[in-house]
Design an enzyme around this catalytic site. Structure first.
Site, PDB file in Angstrom:
ATOM      1  N   ASP A   1       1.653  21.023 -28.999  1.00 51.07           N
ATOM      2  CA  ASP A   1       2.905  20.268 -29.027  1.00 51.07           C
ATOM      3  C   ASP A   1       3.234  19.729 -30.410  1.00 51.07           C
ATOM      4  O   ASP A   1       4.328  19.947 -30.940  1.00 51.07           O
ATOM      5  CB  ASP A   1       2.847  19.102 -28.030  1.00 51.07           C
ATOM      6  CG  ASP A   1       2.945  19.583 -26.591  1.00 51.07           C
ATOM      7  OD1 ASP A   1       2.624  20.753 -26.325  1.00 51.07           O
ATOM      8  OD2 ASP A   1       3.337  18.786 -25.724  1.00 51.07           O
TER       9      ASP A   1
ATOM     10  N   SER B   1      -4.850  18.389 -19.321  1.00 52.99           N
ATOM     11  CA  SER B   1      -4.754  17.867 -20.683  1.00 52.99           C
ATOM     12  C   SER B   1      -5.775  16.762 -20.852  1.00 52.99           C
ATOM     13  O   SER B   1      -6.185  16.107 -19.890  1.00 52.99           O
ATOM     14  CB  SER B   1      -3.345  17.338 -20.968  1.00 52.99           C
ATOM     15  OG  SER B   1      -3.069  16.210 -20.163  1.00 52.99           O
TER      16      SER B   1
ATOM     17  N   ARG C   1      -2.618   3.189 -28.548  1.00 54.80           N
ATOM     18  CA  ARG C   1      -1.281   3.531 -29.058  1.00 54.80           C
ATOM     19  C   ARG C   1      -0.708   2.498 -30.032  1.00 54.80           C
ATOM     20  O   ARG C   1      -0.092   2.877 -31.047  1.00 54.80           O
ATOM     21  CB  ARG C   1      -0.314   3.757 -27.894  1.00 54.80           C
ATOM     22  CG  ARG C   1      -0.674   4.928 -26.979  1.00 54.80           C
ATOM     23  CD  ARG C   1      -1.252   6.098 -27.708  1.00 54.80           C
ATOM     24  NE  ARG C   1      -1.405   7.287 -26.885  1.00 54.80           N
ATOM     25  CZ  ARG C   1      -2.348   8.190 -27.055  1.00 54.80           C
ATOM     26  NH1 ARG C   1      -3.242   8.022 -28.018  1.00 54.80           N
ATOM     27  NH2 ARG C   1      -2.417   9.246 -26.296  1.00 54.80           N
TER      28      ARG C   1
ATOM     29  N   ASP D   1       3.337   6.772 -23.143  1.00 47.46           N
ATOM     30  CA  ASP D   1       3.066   6.695 -24.571  1.00 47.46           C
ATOM     31  C   ASP D   1       4.327   6.533 -25.405  1.00 47.46           C
ATOM     32  O   ASP D   1       4.318   5.846 -26.434  1.00 47.46           O
ATOM     33  CB  ASP D   1       2.291   7.929 -25.033  1.00 47.46           C
ATOM     34  CG  ASP D   1       0.818   7.845 -24.677  1.00 47.46           C
ATOM     35  OD1 ASP D   1       0.352   6.739 -24.347  1.00 47.46           O
ATOM     36  OD2 ASP D   1       0.132   8.886 -24.723  1.00 47.46           O
TER      37      ASP D   1
END
Length: 411
Positions: free
Chosen positions: A15, A180, A95, A124
């Protein structure tokens, strides 16, 4: 003319590799790739070369592991944060640190924007952008997955793989990837693919290869292992008498927890954006730390202070999960937490055995536990007169008796 600069949160996966190239073409901009080393281990290998080969003009790979442990993990664990009774917030707490450093780089480089590869369905995106809003409201945020033009060009993974091949982007990807994974110092999370079926058994023997940080409880040693954690003001500072930095504590606890199959969680959680999602987590060191911290608190924290802090755990955890780490309400709660932790000092002994963290003793120079008062034998201090309980109970029972009388009169 110098081109505009955009700082991209870059992982080196499919990505963000595609997004790097896409940003450069779409915005005719100079792309600065940023990767935060927060404990991904081998996932960082070759990242700089990949980013430069994909078109980045500059690459930052910053070791933030010690800062992550000291300024993010430790304060959160002091607060006893646990989202929806199960999740130790491993992804959530990383994050704001990543976004904070992105903002620092953007300012230093004179960038007009930061960009990320978070999808429009996840948490996120919110965490990155709320942090940016709190720390640098003047800097724009580009979220390609929320742009219709990007989604039209890449409706699925196959199109991204084809784009990567066309442009010679050095990524390894498979259209049939079963899940993932996101890794940092505190945990690894697994989601999507086969895990989107909540009836799928992620603990089954045939799925053991998915896990990275821990063995299954069934494969853990048959012999229990005892460890001792030393705390100072709510922070673990030593393991088995060896003084360690916050990073050192997490590394050692991850090793011990993984060895004994500790810290696996499989849950369906409520995302901030409104949907439920299924996640599987490995948090071996964090699970040990969470348990040990609670045990030293039980010995050293005042009852009302503990109950007040506990009443705020759900609120605090939700703030972290939803991305409000730098919000004034989280900072205010943290000040209360810090005050509550002043005397959370001592040693906790634990027994690790086949997925379990079992308390095996606790001691402190500032213990509030007095065996002379708590004893069922004669109290040598005479600090507690059992007869006093009669009036105590009578006063607390008064309103119940009055209420009962009213109810009886209605019958």
């Amino acid at each position: 003319m110098a081109k505009d600069k955009i700082v991209l949160a870059y992982s080196g996966g499919l990505d963000t590799s595609v997004i790097l190239k896409w940003l450069k073409e779409t915005y005719d901009a100079e792309i600065i790739a940023f990767t935060a080393d927060i404990g991904q281990k081998e996932e960082l290998d070759g990242l700089e070369e990949k980013a430069l080969a994909t078109g980045a003009s500059k690459v930052y790979i910053d070791d933030l592991r010690e800062e992550f442990a000291q300024d993010f993990i430790n304060p959160m664990f002091q607060a006893g944060a646990l989202y929806e009774g199960q999740y130790l917030l491993g992804t959530s707490i990383a994050r704001p640190l990543i976004a904070k450093r992105m903002v620092d780089i953007a300012r230093a480089e004179g960038a007009i924007a930061i960009a990320h590869g978070a999808t429009g369905k996840g948490n996120d995106q919110v965490r990155f952008e709320l942090t940016a809003a709190a720390l640098a409201p003047e800097i724009s945020v580009i979220a390609p997955w929320r742009l219709e033009s990007f989604r039209e060009q890449f409706p699925g993974r196959a199109e991204m793989i084809a784009y990567a091949e066309k442009h010679g982007i050095p990524v390894q990807a498979s259209a049939s990837k079963p899940y993932s994974m996101d890794r940092n110092l505190l945990h690894i999370s697994f989601e999507s693919g086969m895990l989107e079926d909540p009836w799928f058994d992620a603990s089954a023997d045939e799925n053991r290869d998915m896990y990275v940080l821990s063995v299954s409880p069934e494969e853990a040693p048959d012999q229990a292992e005892y460890i001792e954690l030393t705390f100072e003001s709510g922070i673990a500072t030593a393991i088995n008498g060896e003084s360690l930095s916050p990073l050192g504590v997490m590394d050692k606890l991850n090793e011990l927890g993984g060895k004994h199959g500790i810290g696996r969680v499989d849950m369906v959680e409520n995302r901030f954006v409104g949907m439920k999602s299924r996640g599987v987590y490995e948090t071996p060191g964090g699970t040990i730390l969470f348990t040990a911290h609670r045990k030293i608190e039980s010995l050293t924290m005042d009852r009302e202070v503990m109950h007040l802090r506990d009443s705020l755990i759900s609120k605090y955890s939700t703030l972290v999960y939803n991305g409000f780490w730098f919000a004034p309400e989280r900072l205010a709660l943290q000040a209360l937490v810090a005050e509550s932790q002043k005397n959370v000092t001592g040693v906790v002994r634990l027994k690790l055995y086949k997925g379990n963290v079992i308390g095996a003793g606790v001691k402190s120079p500032v213990s509030l536990y007095n065996p002379d008062i708590a004893t069922m034998e004669a109290d040598p201090t005479q600090a507690y007169d059992q007869g006093d309980a009669t009036g105590f109970i009578r006063l607390n029972a008064l309103r119940l008796k009055v209420s009962s009388g009213v109810e009886q009169s209605r019958k």
